[in-house]
Design a protein around this motif. Structure first.
Motif, PDB file in Angstrom:
ATOM      1  N   GLY A   1      -7.095   8.760  -3.026  1.00  0.00           N
ATOM      2  CA  GLY A   1      -6.809   7.278  -2.611  1.00  0.00           C
ATOM      3  C   GLY A   1      -8.212   6.608  -1.608  1.00  0.00           C
ATOM      4  O   GLY A   1      -8.956   7.432  -1.190  1.00  0.00           O
ATOM      5  N   VAL A   2      -7.927   5.437  -1.258  1.00  0.00           N
ATOM      6  CA  VAL A   2      -9.002   4.771  -0.625  1.00  0.00           C
ATOM      7  C   VAL A   2      -8.810   5.363   1.131  1.00  0.00           C
ATOM      8  O   VAL A   2      -9.825   5.853   1.594  1.00  0.00           O
ATOM      9  N   ARG A   3      -7.674   5.359   1.219  1.00  0.00           N
ATOM     10  CA  ARG A   3      -7.411   6.034   2.760  1.00  0.00           C
ATOM     11  C   ARG A   3      -7.866   7.333   2.868  1.00  0.00           C
ATOM     12  O   ARG A   3      -8.109   7.658   4.072  1.00  0.00           O
TER      13      ARG A   3
ATOM     14  N   SER B   1      -4.709  -0.799  -1.107  1.00  0.00           N
ATOM     15  CA  SER B   1      -5.375  -0.706   0.012  1.00  0.00           C
ATOM     16  C   SER B   1      -5.826  -1.979   0.498  1.00  0.00           C
ATOM     17  O   SER B   1      -6.021  -2.239   1.834  1.00  0.00           O
TER      18      SER B   1
ATOM     19  N   GLU C   1      -6.660  -2.853   4.211  1.00  0.00           N
ATOM     20  CA  GLU C   1      -8.118  -3.088   4.750  1.00  0.00           C
ATOM     21  C   GLU C   1      -8.757  -4.284   4.498  1.00  0.00           C
ATOM     22  O   GLU C   1      -8.995  -4.434   3.399  1.00  0.00           O
TER      23      GLU C   1
ATOM     24  N   GLU D   1      -5.806   1.890  -6.381  1.00  0.00           N
ATOM     25  CA  GLU D   1      -6.047   2.335  -5.231  1.00  0.00           C
ATOM     26  C   GLU D   1      -6.531   1.067  -4.427  1.00  0.00           C
ATOM     27  O   GLU D   1      -6.123   0.721  -3.131  1.00  0.00           O
TER      28      GLU D   1
END
Length: 192
Positions: free
Chosen positions: A20-22, A106, A110, A102
């Protein structure tokens, strides 16, 4: 783009699909790409730069899938193929769909992702609108249909149905069937 940059971006997509992005860490991308973290920073400046370029890379990959699809005999068939191309079980396409999901999820958290995502989604909607213009083929004096709205209404279920397919709520075949129905409904509304 150099081959090395493409290699890093492909690795980034794989990591995004897994973590994932996080969860994206430059060290993990470097290991996946077989390069040093310093090289990634050299090419992309920072994590945000990697994410922006990965989003652009995914956008180019989606366009490549559309271009690689067999040419259809009618604008309507081309429109359907353009919207259905994301829904296939090929590992690479599935991975790219996960990464797109994602990015969308996100972007809620973000803010730096919102504008690039809005821009790539806007380009996709514009492209669908162009094809819809060919499908609608209105004559002189005919009322102009809301092609922009139709393009948004057609791209939205692609995103939602892709999420259902990726979560295992629907098979890829059922997802494609549902999207085909949405396309038929929207095109019918354009003609009315």
């Amino acid at each position: 783009m150099t081959d090395r940059q493409a290699q890093i971006l492909e690795a980034t997509v794989r990591v995004l699909a897994e973590d994932g992005v996080r969860g994206l860490r430059i060290g993990r991308v470097a290991a996946e790409a077989g390069v040093s973290a310093a090289l990634i920073y050299y090419y992309f400046d920072d994590r945000a730069g990697v994410l922006r370029r990965a989003l652009e890379h995914l956008d180019h990959r989606a366009a490549a899938h559309i271009e690689a699809a067999p040419r259809r005999s009618s604008p309507r068939a081309a429109l359907e193929e353009m919207l259905l191309v994301e829904l296939q079980s090929a590992v690479e396409v599935r991975r790219e769909c996960i990464a797109w999901g994602e990015f969308r999820a996100s972007a809620v958290f973000e803010a730096d992702l919102r504008e690039p995502l809005r821009a790539t989604t806007g380009e996709w909607i514009d492209h669908v609108e162009d094809v819809l213009r060919e499908v609608a083929d209105t004559g002189p004096g005919d009322p102009a249909p809301d092609l922009s709205g139709a393009a948004e209404r057609l791209t939205t279920p692609v995103e939602a149905l892709t999420a259902r397919w990726l979560c295992g709520w629907a098979t890829v075949e059922r997802t494609r069937e549902l999207l085909s129905g949405a396309i038929a409904t929207e095109l019918g509304a354009l003609r009315d």
